[in-house]
Design an enzyme around this catalytic site. Sequence first.
Site, PDB file in Angstrom:
ATOM      1  N   LYS A 115       0.814  -1.219   0.000  1.00  0.00           N
ATOM      2  CA  LYS A 115       0.000   0.000   0.000  1.00  0.00           C
ATOM      3  C   LYS A 115       0.845   1.266   0.000  1.00  0.00           C
ATOM      4  O   LYS A 115       0.449   2.281  -0.570  1.00  0.00           O
ATOM      5  CB  LYS A 115      -0.950  -0.008   1.208  1.00  0.00           C
ATOM      6  CG  LYS A 115      -2.019  -1.081   1.110  1.00  0.00           C
ATOM      7  CD  LYS A 115      -2.963  -1.059   2.303  1.00  0.00           C
ATOM      8  CE  LYS A 115      -4.032  -2.124   2.167  1.00  0.00           C
ATOM      9  NZ  LYS A 115      -4.973  -2.123   3.315  1.00  0.00           N
ATOM     10  N   LYS A 217      -7.029 -10.498  -6.229  1.00  0.00           N
ATOM     11  CA  LYS A 217      -8.140 -10.638  -5.301  1.00  0.00           C
ATOM     12  C   LYS A 217      -9.294  -9.715  -5.690  1.00  0.00           C
ATOM     13  O   LYS A 217      -9.076  -8.579  -6.129  1.00  0.00           O
ATOM     14  CB  LYS A 217      -7.660 -10.301  -3.880  1.00  0.00           C
ATOM     15  CG  LYS A 217      -8.682 -10.558  -2.787  1.00  0.00           C
ATOM     16  CD  LYS A 217      -8.089 -10.231  -1.428  1.00  0.00           C
ATOM     17  CE  LYS A 217      -9.122 -10.400  -0.320  1.00  0.00           C
ATOM     18  NZ  LYS A 217      -8.576 -10.037   1.003  1.00  0.00           N
ATOM     19  N   LYS A 220     -12.818  -4.055  -3.434  1.00  0.00           N
ATOM     20  CA  LYS A 220     -13.708  -2.898  -3.476  1.00  0.00           C
ATOM     21  C   LYS A 220     -13.075  -1.723  -4.196  1.00  0.00           C
ATOM     22  O   LYS A 220     -13.775  -0.843  -4.701  1.00  0.00           O
ATOM     23  CB  LYS A 220     -14.071  -2.476  -2.042  1.00  0.00           C
ATOM     24  CG  LYS A 220     -14.897  -3.469  -1.278  1.00  0.00           C
ATOM     25  CD  LYS A 220     -15.188  -3.005   0.141  1.00  0.00           C
ATOM     26  CE  LYS A 220     -14.006  -3.186   1.064  1.00  0.00           C
ATOM     27  NZ  LYS A 220     -14.330  -2.911   2.481  1.00  0.00           N
TER      28      LYS A 220
END
Length: 355
Positions: A115, A217, A220
């Site tokens: 991230k 994966k 969202k």
Amino acid sequence: MSEFKQLVFSGVQPTGNLHLGNYLGALQRFVALQDTYECIYCVVDLHSLTATLVHDDLAEQTRAIAAAYLASGLDPKKNIIFNQSRVPQHAELAWIFNCVARIGWMNRMTQFKDKAGKDRENASLGLLAYPSLMAADILVYRATHVPVGEDQKQHLELARNIAQKFNNDFSEHIATHGYGVEMEVGEERVNGFFPLTEPLIEGPATRVMSLRDGTKKMSKSDPSDLSRINLMDDADTIARKIKKAKTDPEPLPGDVGGLEERPEAHNLVGIYAALAGTTVQEVIRDYGGRQFSEFKPALAELAVEKMAPINAEMRRISADPGYVDGVLREGGERAGAKAEETMKMVREIIGLLDN
């Protein structure tokens, strides 16, 4: 000497729309666990600040996650359902754990590296310390089990390291105050204050992948809405997304081993198995050798059958925010009482004055 009471804790961030991966990897399992464990389920709104500090709709997103919990079948009387920021003991214990954990442990966290990217020096301290707060979320209730996906196992291992270091660093104080609880560490029986929380990983689709790329994966945050099936998608949208899901030109294999080098096929078969409550082997037994033009309609029909009631219930519950707020408020009071029991002992162990 007593042992730790079995207790499950888990949480979901209020960021973006919940999708099929969240349902199969988390919510469906939460519902199953409520019949065998005492469970605490949290909307981790403080964690969402590490992704985006300023939210225009954080309150609504928090209510939406709570509505998904309830629509999926979680009983607010049987379980504790609340939002994290209502219980300040989470943040209090996280600070103590910041002082227990080592910087090297945090720097090794794969999710932080992913991230933060190449500009790690510009990442927030919250993003780096995120796993410490996660450990506090779990251990402020002295939870013994956490249902986690494969991508969260490293964070749970860190929580175990923090718990063990706290137990070791304050072993004499824990013993002096009589707060030790017996537990197994390897082949030994030892005393400690915090449990070494165990992961619960099970089911055929613990990690649901993107409908557009079977190596990534389902997320969202993916810019393509076609990559996921949202819990609020209607029947037509679900069918359309499955029809457009990426596949390869070959028919489904005749055995499970044939899925290994075919990520999209493996993903769709795993989704079918999880929705049907069966195994990948049984799906291959029924559909092996068939083309995706036959399999996809069957998967779409199954997905609509399973997801439509949840969609309808989420819409019904979301239309009554007062009810959702009441569930979170009551859950917060129950969670706060449990968390304060732990923190009173922690303060005493450490030597902090407590009124």
